[in-house]
Design a protein around this motif. Sequence first.
Motif, short mmCIF file in Angstrom:
data_model
loop_
_atom_site.label_atom_id
_atom_site.label_comp_id
_atom_site.label_asym_id
_atom_site.label_seq_id
_atom_site.Cartn_x
_atom_site.Cartn_y
_atom_site.Cartn_z
N ILE A 158 8.31 -18.39 29.69
CA ILE A 158 7.34 -18.13 28.62
C ILE A 158 7.39 -19.28 27.63
CG2 ILE A 158 6.61 -16.54 26.83
CD1 ILE A 158 7.98 -14.29 28.35
N LEU A 159 6.24 -19.94 27.46
CA LEU A 159 6.16 -21.12 26.60
C LEU A 159 5.46 -20.80 25.28
CD1 LEU A 159 4.97 -23.65 29.35
CD2 LEU A 159 7.33 -23.16 28.63
N ASN A 160 5.98 -21.33 24.21
CA ASN A 160 5.40 -21.12 22.88
C ASN A 160 4.36 -22.19 22.59
OD1 ASN A 160 4.88 -20.39 20.24
ND2 ASN A 160 6.75 -21.29 19.42
N LEU A 161 3.08 -21.86 22.81
CA LEU A 161 1.99 -22.80 22.56
C LEU A 161 0.90 -22.14 21.72
CD1 LEU A 161 1.46 -24.41 26.11
CD2 LEU A 161 2.83 -25.31 24.22
N ARG A 162 0.31 -22.90 20.80
CA ARG A 162 -0.81 -22.41 20.01
C ARG A 162 -2.08 -22.46 20.88
NH1 ARG A 162 2.28 -25.36 16.30
NH2 ARG A 162 2.88 -24.19 14.42
N PRO A 163 -3.12 -21.69 20.50
CA PRO A 163 -4.34 -21.66 21.31
C PRO A 163 -4.90 -23.03 21.71
CG PRO A 163 -4.41 -19.90 19.73
CD PRO A 163 -3.19 -20.70 19.40
N PRO A 164 -5.05 -24.00 20.79
CA PRO A 164 -5.57 -25.30 21.21
C PRO A 164 -4.66 -25.98 22.23
CG PRO A 164 -5.71 -25.08 18.82
CD PRO A 164 -4.86 -23.95 19.32
N GLU A 165 -3.35 -25.79 22.08
CA GLU A 165 -2.39 -26.37 23.02
C GLU A 165 -2.48 -25.69 24.38
OE1 GLU A 165 1.03 -27.54 19.69
OE2 GLU A 165 1.05 -25.57 20.67
N ILE A 166 -2.76 -24.38 24.35
CA ILE A 166 -2.93 -23.64 25.61
C ILE A 166 -4.15 -24.15 26.36
CG2 ILE A 166 -3.59 -21.38 26.55
CD1 ILE A 166 -1.75 -20.10 24.48
N ALA A 167 -5.24 -24.37 25.63
CA ALA A 167 -6.46 -24.87 26.26
C ALA A 167 -6.22 -26.22 26.93
CB ALA A 167 -7.57 -24.99 25.22
N ALA A 168 -5.50 -27.10 26.24
CA ALA A 168 -5.21 -28.42 26.79
C ALA A 168 -4.27 -28.34 27.99
CB ALA A 168 -4.61 -29.32 25.71
N ALA A 169 -3.24 -27.50 27.89
CA ALA A 169 -2.27 -27.34 28.98
C ALA A 169 -2.94 -26.75 30.22
CB ALA A 169 -1.11 -26.45 28.52
N TRP A 170 -3.90 -25.85 29.98
CA TRP A 170 -4.62 -25.24 31.10
C TRP A 170 -5.46 -26.29 31.83
CZ3 TRP A 170 -4.38 -20.55 33.39
CH2 TRP A 170 -5.40 -20.20 34.27
N GLN A 171 -6.12 -27.12 31.08
CA GLN A 171 -6.96 -28.18 31.67
C GLN A 171 -6.12 -29.18 32.45
OE1 GLN A 171 -9.22 -29.86 28.42
NE2 GLN A 171 -10.76 -28.23 28.46
N ARG A 172 -4.92 -29.46 31.97
CA ARG A 172 -4.03 -30.41 32.67
C ARG A 172 -3.35 -29.79 33.88
NH1 ARG A 172 -2.25 -31.46 27.27
NH2 ARG A 172 -0.38 -30.23 27.75
N GLY A 173 -3.37 -28.46 33.96
CA GLY A 173 -2.69 -27.78 35.05
C GLY A 173 -1.20 -27.62 34.81
N ASP A 174 -0.80 -27.68 33.53
CA ASP A 174 0.63 -27.60 33.19
C ASP A 174 1.17 -26.17 33.17
OD1 ASP A 174 0.56 -30.31 32.91
OD2 ASP A 174 0.54 -30.31 30.72
N ILE A 175 0.29 -25.19 33.11
CA ILE A 175 0.73 -23.79 33.03
C ILE A 175 0.04 -22.96 34.11
CG2 ILE A 175 1.31 -23.84 30.58
CD1 ILE A 175 -1.43 -22.67 29.95
N ALA A 178 -1.76 -17.70 30.71
CA ALA A 178 -1.60 -17.60 29.26
C ALA A 178 -2.05 -16.23 28.78
CB ALA A 178 -2.38 -18.69 28.55
N TYR A 179 -1.33 -15.71 27.82
CA TYR A 179 -1.79 -14.52 27.10
C TYR A 179 -2.27 -15.03 25.76
CZ TYR A 179 -2.26 -9.48 26.68
OH TYR A 179 -2.79 -8.20 26.61
N VAL A 180 -3.60 -15.00 25.56
CA VAL A 180 -4.18 -15.62 24.38
C VAL A 180 -5.46 -14.89 24.02
CG1 VAL A 180 -5.56 -17.31 25.68
CG2 VAL A 180 -4.72 -17.92 23.37
N TRP A 181 -6.10 -15.31 22.95
CA TRP A 181 -7.30 -14.64 22.46
C TRP A 181 -8.53 -15.55 22.53
CZ3 TRP A 181 -2.77 -15.13 19.55
CH2 TRP A 181 -2.73 -16.19 18.63
N ASP A 182 -9.68 -14.94 22.30
CA ASP A 182 -10.93 -15.70 22.25
C ASP A 182 -10.95 -16.58 21.00
OD1 ASP A 182 -12.20 -14.67 24.57
OD2 ASP A 182 -12.65 -12.81 23.51
N PRO A 183 -11.64 -17.74 21.05
CA PRO A 183 -12.50 -18.21 22.14
C PRO A 183 -11.79 -18.98 23.25
CG PRO A 183 -12.73 -19.65 20.25
CD PRO A 183 -11.82 -18.54 19.81
N VAL A 184 -10.50 -19.32 23.08
CA VAL A 184 -9.78 -20.03 24.14
C VAL A 184 -9.73 -19.19 25.41
CG1 VAL A 184 -7.53 -20.95 24.85
CG2 VAL A 184 -8.42 -21.45 22.57
N LEU A 185 -9.53 -17.88 25.24
CA LEU A 185 -9.47 -16.99 26.40
C LEU A 185 -10.74 -17.07 27.22
CD1 LEU A 185 -8.23 -14.71 28.08
CD2 LEU A 185 -9.14 -13.08 26.41
#
Length: 334
Positions: A158-175, A178-185
């Motif tokens: 389980i990684l501690n990332l803020r929503p903008p960091e989650i969006a970037a990590a998802w695009q890079r394929g690093d994770i 994610a359990y996150v909220w809209d609008p990133v969700l």
Amino acid sequence: MTIRRRTLLAASAALFATTLSLPAHADETTLTIGYQPIVEPSRVPQADGTYEKVTGAKINWQKFDGGADVIAALASGSIDIGYVGSSPLAAAASRQIPLETIFVVGLISDAEALAVKGIGKPDELAGKKIATPFVSTAHYSLLTALKHWNIDPKSVEILNLRPPEIAAAWQRGDIDGAYVWDPVLSEIKKTATVLATSSDVAKWGGPTFDAWIVSKKFAEEHPDIVTGFVKVTGDAYADYRTKPESWSAGSPEAEKIARLTGAKPEEVPNLLKGYYFPSLEEQASADLLGGATAKAIAQTSAFLLEQGKIPAVLPDYAPYVSARWAQEAAKLSF
């Protein structure tokens, strides 16, 4: 918490501004509000400057990406009013930070979820990288879901990332998820599978909600401003509930919400459906600020203690919740 559905007709903010009697020094008061880019009705009066008109205060709006940062700012005196989820609120109250919950924004339903890729069932989460902002409602819901599925949290990275960091990590394929909220969700769901939503987690015994909180010091010194803030927020919710169909993708409301949250206007109508927004009358009821909210905070705190996220729980969380502001705002007539 159980919410009874009622409708509160919206009132004109301009008329309200002439009705609410503010102290003479209000125009000299600076109110600093910490908000999060969440798609919800109060973004509209924020964009319109209605809060400033009604309270008479000079408002400094500060954007935050997570509730833990909002709590830290409130505790340090950097902000006076803030938007947080029930988990960081419970953690803050348990640490006896002087604050009051003044408005329950909404019960979180499908607006937060666990989105994954390459994972078809909960048993496959072991060894995967799952991101979430720590001590957030999403973090709480993730841990609750893992407990429901009898999965040891230590088996998941389980990684501690803020929503903008989650969006970037998802695009890079690093994770892997994610359990996150809209609008990133809503963005990551385009290439993900939803394993559970907060609506599911609520059924498993872990309901979550968002709320507006205020520094006790500011509330004591500027009660009329706090009442005005609650009134404007309640009116925005009433306006949406009265005619949700008018908040369509091409509406001014959707454009304003999109501008302040980063969501796309065409996404706003569906994102608003991810919450249930209580009316101003419901706020002061026993189902919310009049009793159930304090109980919900206590239950969340007990879970956080079990997970080792807080050192202790308090015998009573009622001092951190106040129905006063909703009651006083509801008395105002036009």
